[in-house]
Structure formats: structure tokens, C-alpha cells
Design a protein around this motif. Structure first.
Motif, PDB file in Angstrom:
ATOM      1  N   GLN A   6      34.762 106.679  48.416  1.00 19.38           N
ATOM      2  CA  GLN A   6      33.438 106.152  48.728  1.00 19.38           C
ATOM      3  C   GLN A   6      33.224 104.831  48.014  1.00 19.38           C
ATOM      4  N   GLY A   7      32.968 103.777  48.728  1.00 21.57           N
ATOM      5  CA  GLY A   7      32.647 102.486  48.141  1.00 21.57           C
ATOM      6  C   GLY A   7      31.155 102.383  47.889  1.00 21.57           C
ATOM      7  N   MET A  39      36.337 111.021  47.537  1.00 22.08           N
ATOM      8  CA  MET A  39      35.488 109.989  46.951  1.00 22.08           C
ATOM      9  C   MET A  39      35.839 109.736  45.483  1.00 22.08           C
ATOM     10  N   ALA A  40      36.220 110.804  44.762  1.00 21.55           N
ATOM     11  CA  ALA A  40      36.528 110.685  43.338  1.00 21.55           C
ATOM     12  C   ALA A  40      38.011 110.437  43.080  1.00 21.55           C
ATOM     13  N   ARG A  41      38.795 110.245  44.154  1.00 22.12           N
ATOM     14  CA  ARG A  41      40.236 109.982  44.043  1.00 22.12           C
ATOM     15  C   ARG A  41      40.974 111.115  43.332  1.00 22.12           C
ATOM     16  N   LEU A  42      40.648 112.334  43.695  1.00 20.20           N
ATOM     17  CA  LEU A  42      41.300 113.509  43.131  1.00 20.20           C
ATOM     18  C   LEU A  42      42.320 114.065  44.127  1.00 20.20           C
ATOM     19  N   ASP A  43      43.084 115.035  43.681  1.00 18.14           N
ATOM     20  CA  ASP A  43      44.114 115.658  44.513  1.00 18.14           C
ATOM     21  C   ASP A  43      43.446 116.655  45.456  1.00 18.14           C
ATOM     22  N   ASP A 101      38.844 116.416  37.135  1.00 24.10           N
ATOM     23  CA  ASP A 101      37.725 115.560  36.740  1.00 24.10           C
ATOM     24  C   ASP A 101      37.938 114.174  37.321  1.00 24.10           C
ATOM     25  N   GLY A 102      36.855 113.546  37.741  1.00 23.95           N
ATOM     26  CA  GLY A 102      36.939 112.195  38.283  1.00 23.95           C
ATOM     27  C   GLY A 102      35.591 111.508  38.244  1.00 23.95           C
ATOM     28  N   ARG A 103      35.519 110.327  38.835  1.00 22.84           N
ATOM     29  CA  ARG A 103      34.284 109.545  38.858  1.00 22.84           C
ATOM     30  C   ARG A 103      34.112 108.897  40.225  1.00 22.84           C
ATOM     31  N   ILE A 104      32.841 108.687  40.588  1.00 29.41           N
ATOM     32  CA  ILE A 104      32.487 107.952  41.806  1.00 29.41           C
ATOM     33  C   ILE A 104      31.486 106.874  41.392  1.00 29.41           C
ATOM     34  N   ARG A 122      29.832 111.430  37.665  1.00 27.42           N
ATOM     35  CA  ARG A 122      30.955 112.098  37.006  1.00 27.42           C
ATOM     36  C   ARG A 122      31.201 113.430  37.711  1.00 27.42           C
ATOM     37  N   VAL A 123      32.422 113.631  38.179  1.00 27.10           N
ATOM     38  CA  VAL A 123      32.761 114.796  39.013  1.00 27.10           C
ATOM     39  C   VAL A 123      33.607 115.769  38.199  1.00 27.10           C
ATOM     40  N   ALA A 124      33.209 117.033  38.192  1.00 24.30           N
ATOM     41  CA  ALA A 124      33.993 118.091  37.556  1.00 24.30           C
ATOM     42  C   ALA A 124      34.139 119.233  38.553  1.00 24.30           C
ATOM     43  N   ILE A 125      35.385 119.607  38.851  1.00 29.53           N
ATOM     44  CA  ILE A 125      35.657 120.663  39.825  1.00 29.53           C
ATOM     45  C   ILE A 125      36.379 121.810  39.126  1.00 29.53           C
TER      46      ILE A 125
END
Length: 500
Positions: A74-75, A173-177, A186-189, A201-204
Motif C-alpha cells: 500500500q502506497g 501492504m506490510a511487505r510480510l510473507d 511484524d511489519g509496518r505500513i 505497526r503490524v503484528a500478526i
């Protein structure tokens, strides 16, 4: 003349993933990446979809997956894009109704249904001042909740079939696998909305019924408050300002999760960031970008811990260091040893009171002489919800209120209680304010440290002429900014025998 792949010349997410084809950016000519093993007939469909000839580049599976994630991350989103996702369709419920019954819900012509729902969730969370979005899959439903002013509020319960496409899109969107469903990720958007920069801040986390997602919304504009804007009472502010002027030592901020400790630390080191000192932060994770300050994110996977980073930054010639949290003896000793070399160190602890930080450090094993010579101050803080100015109701104080605030019964006062209205979402509260207590390590307290005095003895001396948390909270009750029950929820008064 070179031809570049414009955003409009991109396949849908579903087509790209299924067919193993993707338009590659930054090529002199329009180039389609082809995953190894892709069906050759798919190239015919690709040419028809693009409407022109193109070059072909073979890609292994790993390279293709990385390119797929990058292409569909996601831009920046304009405010109108997000607002239209909700406002023009009559709310989040209608966005769910727009999603068709399909095996691959990301397979629309523009991946629109799921994207609109995610945009709508983020827009609505921003509008309602939510700090977090929680997406929880259960056996018979999907629960989506916002954390507003510290409390979780359920906003919608879409069908459970939406869990997989929602999580998949968030991963992209968070560039995760997107293929990994067994391990936490964990990642970021990064988003732009209405001129505001929003970091998500993304936590799955895998659970029994699917993957659970927690989205922390970090508003980079509202994060950086000055020390004056934190809302300290005048006595606490003046004493804390004096502590910050000291050239060395350790300054701690304590409180539970979500009490605003990081905001206080950021405000403190921003005050000291005058350009003639070298400042570094060690964080896990880095929450907000601070201009002119070096920030390092810890990574336990490669062995980069707080303690290891602290022991290796002396050669970097830093004057001031902020350590995200003291979690163990190794980190505590490294922070105190760093400060004992004539530098200033900031950090946090999870304790119930300022004096409780001293007890915690003792229990960890920090030597008394190191604490007495290096510790400068401990700030304890809490966040209490503000009463809604539209619907709060006055009430006469009774016995319960006098006892709760430890007031003599002859001191009459009027307090306010929450009611609930449309302006505050029927919660009775709108926004939060901070309360503090500051324990300064002066000569009297330092002597008590050397004598291994109890926590109660240290508090009796340190707060003989200054207010504690419960006492600082009273002024907000008297002014009608918060309620007695709210103060007691986050700052319960301890009885004289030590019981609660």
C-alpha cells in the motif's frame, strides 16, 4: 524512446499471483516478470490485458514473491480516497456488503472490495481517535475492535470468511510473507491522509481459529509533544526540568503499558536536542522518527539486544542515550555503567510507583552504590480519560468519594460523572490527560538507598513536600476534567496498612 510501466499497466493481485506474472518497475521497456513454472498461455492473456507488446524476464519463486509484495504494498493514500471508502457507502457495514461471495476475494478487477474495507477501517479509526485496530478470528465470527482512550470497543463483526483475505492483504501492504501462517510476523505500513503521516505497526499472531492482527496507528504529527504540552503540574515540571539540566546519570520513567512513557521520553530528549550533543535511542521497535537523533531498532534474531548495543556504543561518542526498556540485570547494569562514565541515560520500567522502580532494580541485582551514585530521578505516570464536556453531570461528593481521594469530610466539593452522548460515542469520555509523580534522588533519598531503606521509607521522605500520583489526580477531579472512578481505575489509593 523508453517506455516505463505505469501503475495503470499492472495486473490485479489475484491475476499476478495465480498466473505467476508481474509488471516489473524501473525497466527501460515494459517488462513482465514470469515465475518459473508459469503457464505459457498466460502470456497471451497478459499481452491482451496490457494492450501492447512487452519484454519477458524469468524469475525464481523467491524473487517473484518479493516483487509481488513490493508491487502491491500500500502506497500513500489521499484523505479523499480513505474517506470515500466509508462516507460514500454509508459506513463499514456497507463495505462488508460490497464484498462478493467468491473463492478469491482479492480477485476483483482492481482488488477493490478488500482494499476499500481496510481503507475504511483505518479511516474510521483515525476519525474516532483510535490508537489500535484488533482483528480477531473466532469460531463463528470475525471481531474487529478499536482501542479508544485506552478501552477496546467492538465496531463490526463481519463474517469469518473475510479473515483470510483481510490478513493476506494486510501482509502484502506490510511487505510480510503471505505464505507463512504458522509463525508470528511484524511489519509496518506508511500512509498519508489529509497531510498527516500515519505509520501503522503490524503484528500478526497465529491463533486457534486463524491469524490475529493488531494494527498500532502512530500519528507522527501528534507524537512529538513539547515538555510543556505534557500537562505536568507546575511543581513536577520545574523539578523535572532541573533534572534534565544535569550532565549525567540515569532518568527512569515508569508505568504500565500504554501510560505514555515513550511520549515523555521523546519530549525529554527533544528538549535536550540542541545540536551540540550527540543523542541516540535504542528501541524495540522504533515508534516515531525524531529529527536530528540517531535511532536503532533492536533485533534479537541477530543478537542485537539493549545490553549489547549499550556496551558497543561508547566508541560512537554519544552524550545522551535512550534505552527503550530495562528488562533484565544485564541491560540495567549496562545503562548505569554508561551513565557512570559522565553521560545521560533515559529508560523505562514497568512498576506501580516511582519508589517501586528502586525496589525493582534491587530485585534485579543492581548494586546499591551504583544506584545511589548514578540514579537522578524516577517519574511515574498514568493516563486518565477526560470527561466529555458535552454530557458530564455534576454530583455531590459522598463518603465513598472522600475516602477514595483521602480527603477530610469537612472539605466540600462537587465532582462530575460520565453520562454518554453522540459527541463521545456514548462512553462519557473524550481524550486523555496524564498524571505524574516525580521522585528526585537528592541527598536524603541517597542516604536511604545506602541504608537499604524500604519503599515506604523512601516515599515518606521523597514526597514529604511533593504530591504523589493520587494527589496530583485530585486536581483533575476538582476541576471536573475526570471522574473519581476513572482516577481509581488507573491510580488506586493504598491504605495505610499497605493493602489496596
Amino acid at each position: 524512446m523508453s517506455t516505463h510501466a505505469a501503475p495503470s499497466r499492472q495486473f490485479t493481485y489475484a491475476f499476478a499471483k495465480d498466473k505467476g506474472l508481474i509488471v516489473l518497475p524501473d525497466r527501460e521497456t515494459l517488462t513482465v516478470g514470469v515465475r518459473v513454472g508459469a503457464d505459457a498461455f498466460s502470456l497471451v492473456e497478459a499481452r491482451r490485458a496490457l494492450g501492447c507488446s512487452h519484454a519477458i524476464e524469468s524469475m525464481d519463486a523467491a524473487s517473484f514473491d518479493r516483487a509481488l509484495t513490493n508491487a502491491f504494498s500500500q502506497g500513500p493514500l489521499g484523505a479523499t480516497d480513505i474517506e470515500a471508502a466509508v462516507a460514500s457507502r454509508g459506513g463499514l457495514e456497507s463495505l462488508i456488503d460490497d464484498i462478493p461471495e467468491a473463492a478469491d476475494l482479492l480477485g476483483g478487477s482492481d482488488d477493490a472490495p478488500v482494499i476499500r474495507l481496510i481503507n475504511g477501517l483505518i479511516y474510521e479509526a483515525m476519525k474516532r481517535r483510535a490508537s489500535d485496530i484488533h482483528i480477531d478470528p473466532f469460531e463463528d465470527k470475525l471481531s474487529i475492535r478499536y482501542r479508544i482512550d485506552g478501552d477496546l470497543v467492538e465496531v463490526i463483526t463481519p463474517p469469518r470468511k473475510l479473515a483470510a483475505p483481510l490478513v493476506s492483504r494486510i501482509k502484502v501492504m506490510a511487505r510480510l510473507d503471505i505464505a507463512e501462517k504458522r509463525l508470528p510476523q511484524d511489519g509496518r505500513i506508511s500512509l498519508q491522509a489529509g497531510g498527516r503521516s500515519i505509520d501503522v505497526r503490524v503484528a500478526i499472531l497465529p491463533t486457534r481459529f486463524g491469524e490475529r492482527v493488531a494494527l498500532r496507528l502512530l500519528d507522527t504529527q501528534n507524537a512529538l509533544l513539547t515538555l510543556e504540552e505534557l500537562g505536568m503540574d507546575s511543581d513536577t515540571y520545574q523539578r523535572f526540568d532541573q533534572v534534565l539540566s544535569q550532565p549525567n546519570g540515569v532518568i527512569l520513567v515508569t508505568g504500565p503499558v500504554g501510560s505514555g512513557k515513550t511520549t515523555t521520553l521523546y519530549s525529554s530528549i527533544s528538549r535536550l536536542n540542541t545540536g551540540n550533543v550527540n543523542i541516540m535511542t535504542l528501541e524495540d521497535p522504533v515508534e516515531y522518527g525524531l529529527p536530528g537523533i540517531s535511532q536503532t531498532q533492536m533485533d534479537s534474531k541477530v543478537g542485537l539486544t539493549f545490553a549489547r548495543a549499550l556496551r558497543n556504543i561508547l566508541r560512537q561518542d554519544f552524550n545522551i542515550v535512550m534505552v527503550g526498556e530495562i528488562r533484565d540485570l544485564e541491560t540495567a547494569e549496562a545503562a548505569f555503567e554508561f551513565a557512570s562514565t559522565g553521560r545521560l541515560a533515559f529508560s523505562t520500567l514497568h512498576t506501580n510507583s516511582a519508589a517501586g522502580a528502586i525496589t525493582r532494580l534491587r530485585d534485579m541485582g543492581v548494586e546499591t552504590y551504583l544506584m545511589a551514585s548514578t540514579l537522578r530521578a524516577v517519574m511515574a505516570q498514568r493516563l486518565v480519560r477526560k470527561l466529555c464536556d458535552v454530557c458530564k453531570e455534576p454530583a455531590e461528593a459522598g463518603t465513598a468519594e472522600y475516602e477514595a481521594l483521602d480527603l477530610p469530610h469537612g472539605q466540600a466539593f462537587t465532582h462530575y460523572t460520565p453520562k454518554g452522548c453522540m459527541a463521545c460515542g456514548n462512553t462519557g469520555f473524550h481524550g486523555r490527560i496524564a498524571i505524574y509523580e516525580l521522585l528526585v534522588i537528592d541527598n536524603a533519598v541517597r542516604n536511604l538507598l545506602h541504608a537499604d531503606a524500604t519503599e515506604d521509607a523512601i516515599e515518606a521522605v521523597a514526597f514529604a513536600d511533593h504530591h504523589r500520583l493520587i494527589e496530583n489526580a485530585r486536581r483533575y477531579v476538582f476541576s471536573g476534567e475526570t471522574s473519581v472512578t476513572e482516577v481509581l481505575r488507573v491510580c488506586r489509593k493504598e491504605a495505610r496498612d499497605g493493602s489496596v
